[in-house]
Design a protein around this motif. Structure first.
Motif, mmCIF file in Angstrom:
data_model
loop_
_atom_site.group_PDB
_atom_site.id
_atom_site.type_symbol
_atom_site.label_atom_id
_atom_site.label_comp_id
_atom_site.label_asym_id
_atom_site.label_seq_id
_atom_site.Cartn_x
_atom_site.Cartn_y
_atom_site.Cartn_z
ATOM 1 N N ILE A 173 23.467 74.525 34.619
ATOM 2 C CA ILE A 173 22.263 74.800 33.830
ATOM 3 C C ILE A 173 20.976 74.383 34.546
ATOM 4 O O ILE A 173 19.898 74.449 33.944
ATOM 5 N N SER A 174 21.059 73.998 35.795
ATOM 6 C CA SER A 174 19.855 73.602 36.551
ATOM 7 C C SER A 174 18.817 74.723 36.521
ATOM 8 O O SER A 174 19.110 75.868 36.882
ATOM 9 N N GLY A 175 17.621 74.422 36.074
ATOM 10 C CA GLY A 175 16.543 75.395 36.042
ATOM 11 C C GLY A 175 16.697 76.489 35.010
ATOM 12 O O GLY A 175 15.908 77.437 34.985
ATOM 13 N N TRP A 176 17.673 76.364 34.144
ATOM 14 C CA TRP A 176 17.968 77.415 33.143
ATOM 15 C C TRP A 176 17.351 76.984 31.810
ATOM 16 O O TRP A 176 18.046 76.502 30.913
ATOM 17 N N ASP A 177 16.075 77.179 31.651
ATOM 18 C CA ASP A 177 15.350 76.620 30.520
ATOM 19 C C ASP A 177 15.815 77.162 29.169
ATOM 20 O O ASP A 177 15.747 76.455 28.163
ATOM 21 N N ASN A 178 16.272 78.396 29.124
ATOM 22 C CA ASN A 178 16.722 78.984 27.858
ATOM 23 C C ASN A 178 18.245 79.021 27.763
ATOM 24 O O ASN A 178 18.813 79.896 27.116
ATOM 25 N N PHE A 179 18.904 78.063 28.419
ATOM 26 C CA PHE A 179 20.371 78.112 28.486
ATOM 27 C C PHE A 179 21.017 78.094 27.110
ATOM 28 O O PHE A 179 22.102 78.661 26.930
ATOM 29 N N GLN A 180 20.388 77.445 26.128
ATOM 30 C CA GLN A 180 21.032 77.300 24.819
ATOM 31 C C GLN A 180 21.374 78.652 24.203
ATOM 32 O O GLN A 180 22.428 78.799 23.561
ATOM 33 N N GLY A 221 16.313 66.082 35.338
ATOM 34 C CA GLY A 221 15.744 67.318 35.851
ATOM 35 C C GLY A 221 16.379 68.568 35.305
ATOM 36 O O GLY A 221 15.967 69.679 35.670
ATOM 37 N N ARG A 222 17.372 68.406 34.414
ATOM 38 C CA ARG A 222 18.008 69.578 33.815
ATOM 39 C C ARG A 222 17.474 69.777 32.405
ATOM 40 O O ARG A 222 17.112 68.805 31.734
ATOM 41 N N PRO A 223 17.412 71.009 31.950
ATOM 42 C CA PRO A 223 16.827 71.275 30.632
ATOM 43 C C PRO A 223 17.759 70.855 29.505
ATOM 44 O O PRO A 223 18.930 70.555 29.724
ATOM 45 N N GLY A 224 17.213 70.862 28.297
ATOM 46 C CA GLY A 224 18.044 70.632 27.126
ATOM 47 C C GLY A 224 17.774 69.324 26.425
ATOM 48 O O GLY A 224 17.091 68.445 26.930
ATOM 49 N N SER A 225 18.351 69.219 25.232
ATOM 50 C CA SER A 225 18.246 68.028 24.398
ATOM 51 C C SER A 225 19.617 67.759 23.807
ATOM 52 O O SER A 225 20.533 68.577 23.915
ATOM 53 N N VAL A 226 19.762 66.613 23.175
ATOM 54 C CA VAL A 226 21.053 66.280 22.593
ATOM 55 C C VAL A 226 21.475 67.329 21.575
ATOM 56 O O VAL A 226 22.667 67.688 21.495
ATOM 57 N N ALA A 228 20.581 70.539 21.556
ATOM 58 C CA ALA A 228 20.946 71.762 22.284
ATOM 59 C C ALA A 228 22.328 71.631 22.888
ATOM 60 O O ALA A 228 23.130 72.568 22.835
ATOM 61 N N TYR A 229 22.630 70.461 23.465
ATOM 62 C CA TYR A 229 23.942 70.240 24.064
ATOM 63 C C TYR A 229 25.040 70.329 23.005
ATOM 64 O O TYR A 229 26.074 70.975 23.205
ATOM 65 N N LYS A 230 24.827 69.662 21.886
ATOM 66 C CA LYS A 230 25.820 69.688 20.810
ATOM 67 C C LYS A 230 26.046 71.112 20.306
ATOM 68 O O LYS A 230 27.177 71.522 20.034
ATOM 69 N N ASP A 231 24.957 71.863 20.203
ATOM 70 C CA ASP A 231 25.053 73.241 19.713
ATOM 71 C C ASP A 231 25.887 74.102 20.653
ATOM 72 O O ASP A 231 26.778 74.845 20.205
ATOM 73 N N VAL A 232 25.616 74.008 21.949
ATOM 74 C CA VAL A 232 26.338 74.838 22.921
ATOM 75 C C VAL A 232 27.813 74.444 22.991
ATOM 76 O O VAL A 232 28.703 75.303 23.006
ATOM 77 N N ILE A 233 28.088 73.147 23.026
ATOM 78 C CA ILE A 233 29.482 72.692 23.079
ATOM 79 C C ILE A 233 30.229 73.155 21.838
ATOM 80 O O ILE A 233 31.357 73.659 21.921
ATOM 81 N N SER A 234 29.600 72.999 20.677
ATOM 82 C CA SER A 234 30.225 73.421 19.421
ATOM 83 C C SER A 234 30.485 74.919 19.418
ATOM 84 O O SER A 234 31.545 75.385 18.968
ATOM 85 N N TRP A 235 29.521 75.689 19.923
ATOM 86 C CA TRP A 235 29.671 77.156 19.932
ATOM 87 C C TRP A 235 30.888 77.572 20.754
ATOM 88 O O TRP A 235 31.680 78.404 20.321
ATOM 89 N N PHE A 236 31.043 76.983 21.939
ATOM 90 C CA PHE A 236 32.181 77.332 22.780
ATOM 91 C C PHE A 236 33.499 76.897 22.130
ATOM 92 O O PHE A 236 34.503 77.613 22.204
ATOM 93 N N LYS A 237 33.497 75.754 21.495
ATOM 94 C CA LYS A 237 34.724 75.296 20.839
ATOM 95 C C LYS A 237 35.094 76.211 19.675
ATOM 96 O O LYS A 237 36.279 76.504 19.449
ATOM 97 N N LEU A 238 34.096 76.685 18.950
ATOM 98 C CA LEU A 238 34.359 77.623 17.865
ATOM 99 C C LEU A 238 34.880 78.964 18.394
ATOM 100 O O LEU A 238 35.577 79.695 17.676
ATOM 101 N N LYS A 239 34.537 79.260 19.638
ATOM 102 C CA LYS A 239 35.056 80.461 20.283
ATOM 103 C C LYS A 239 36.483 80.245 20.810
ATOM 104 O O LYS A 239 37.063 81.133 21.436
ATOM 105 N N GLY A 240 37.022 79.072 20.591
ATOM 106 C CA GLY A 240 38.395 78.782 21.001
ATOM 107 C C GLY A 240 38.518 78.241 22.406
ATOM 108 O O GLY A 240 39.617 78.257 22.976
#
Length: 417
Positions: A173-180, A221-226, A228-240
């Motif tokens: 996610i380096s430099g990926w500001d809209n990664f969420q 130096g990497r984008p995101g917040s706690v 945002a991180y929780k949201d992305v991790i949860s999304w992938f887990k919900l995807k199995g």
């Protein structure tokens, strides 16, 4: 108390008289979860080296250095170690003088299928279990670079299938500001959509779930917040998915992001550059031990990182041979300390990172295999001649020791030649 009640309840149920067993039928053996990362040695695979004339979507010099169509030349390069290209069908002329052995100074393109196939054949030959193919989110907004990444991923899929090796996607996610939001779109539309790589027989699964890694979570130096991180991790887990996160090495004391870290399935702290000497490796092993203890408390798997050495004097002007490999002793000490802590999983950084001098792939053994008019780190830099495949063989032996198929030893059993 609740667990005690559960145990007592379970015991009481077992007191019921059971029906006779029909011994004429074969016993039903429960199907164990597929394990492609736990108990395995994984290597990071960049696949980002491109050359002008290689017919790739980018089709210019990238990561070797140079400037677009201009090939790398003395003083104009971004890589530290010269690769051994003797097994590649296609190579591309640089601006350097001939090698010390008189052969032309040529480099490879990671877009050539034969190169990727050869790399994976090396992994298979030397006992590596799985490759994490890097996917740099900041590149995905550029259609040309996205096509490049998609093409390399497709070649990796084919190579992994042919060699019966495993692979998984590792987002950076380096430099990926809209990664969420963008990471979800890429996974849906490309990874499981048009490319559908997760349907491959070679795609890594853990506990029956496709593996995905997100590197840079919580790192400086990497984008995101706690959140945002929780949201992305949860999304992938919900995807199995089984979700690995690459974190800073102080993740346990990062109170801000800790609530996100413990929602992942596996934590892999980045340690490249964290230690240089044996005493530092030994001291850091206490951190590894405590990391693993906390992971177990939260029922999370733990994947420590090992690296063979580090330097980037040709790129960022650092010291030459900054973190010496010490002809394998440096890397083996890391394997040994991980083994003493009974940690069964390892991530090797990296397979083909020639830029930062952490590559374990076949590389120049000595001055005869590098250009005569430019410095590159060679495998004999610390006074002991090593074969081009030494670090592949060392990694294979490290994997065997971690898995317990060879005895534990503080001194690597791998011959230098």
């Amino acid at each position: 108390m609740f667990s005690l009640i559960l145990i007592m309840s379970s015991c009481s149920k077992k007191m019921v008289v059971e029906e006779p067993v029909d011994t004429t039928k074969a016993p039903v053996i429960p199907q164990l979860p597929i394990s492609d990362v736990v108990g395995k040695v994984v290597v990071g695979y960049q696949g980002w080296f491109v050359c002008s004339g290689d017919n790739s979507p980018v089709n210019r010099w990238i990561h070797w250095g140079g400037n677009g169509a201009t090939p790398p030349s003395p003083g104009h390069q971004t890589f530290e170690i010269w690769p051994d290209t003797r097994e590649f069908t296609n190579t591309y002329q640089t601006g350097y003088s001939a090698l010390g052995n008189g052969k032309p100074a040529k480099l490879y393109s990671a877009y050539d299928s034969q190169v990727v196939n050869t790399h994976f054949s090396w992994m298979k030959q030397y006992g590596i279990d799985c490759a994490a193919i890097q996917r740099f989110g900041s590149e995905l907004t550029d259609p040309v670079f996205k096509a490049q990444r998609d093409g390399v991923l497709t070649k990796v899929k084919s190579a992994a299938e042919n060699t019966e090796l495993k692979f998984y996607v590792m987002y950076d996610i380096s430099g990926w500001d809209n990664f969420q939001t963008a990471i979800k779109i890429d996974w849906t539309n490309t990874i499981t959509g048009t490319l559908n790589v997760t349907a491959s027989s070679a795609y890594a699964k853990q506990n029956g779930k496709p593996v995905v890694c997100i590197w840079g979570i919580g790192s400086n130096g990497r984008p995101g917040s706690v959140d945002a991180y929780k949201d992305v991790i949860s999304w992938f887990k919900l995807k199995g998915c089984y979700v690995i996160i690459g974190t800073p090495n102080n993740w346990r004391t990062d109170t801000t992001n800790f609530p996100a870290y413990i929602t992942a399935n596996m934590i892999s702290p980045w340690t490249v550059g964290s230690y240089k000497y044996d005493i530092e490796i030994d001291n850091y092993s206490n951190t590894l031990y405590n990391d693993n203890v906390v992971c177990k408390q939260y029922e999370i798997d733990f994947q420590p990182v090992v690296f063979p050495g580090f330097a980037w004097s040709n790129w960022n002007g650092g010291f030459k041979n900054d973190f010496p490999r010490r002809h394998g002793d440096f890397m083996w000490r890391q394997f040994a300390q991980i083994k003493t802590k009974n940690i069964p999983n390892v991530y090797v950084a990296m397979f083909d990172e020639f830029d930062e001098g952490t590559a374990i792939a076949k590389a120049a053994e000595n001055a005869s295999m590098i250009p005569t008019n430019q410095y590159f780190l060679t495998l004999d830099a610390d006074g002991v001649p090593c074969s081009a495949d030494f670090y592949l063989r060392l990694t294979g032996d490290g994997a065997k020791m971690i898995k317990g198929t060879i005895p534990f030893t503080w001194n690597h059993p791998t011959s230098h030649q």
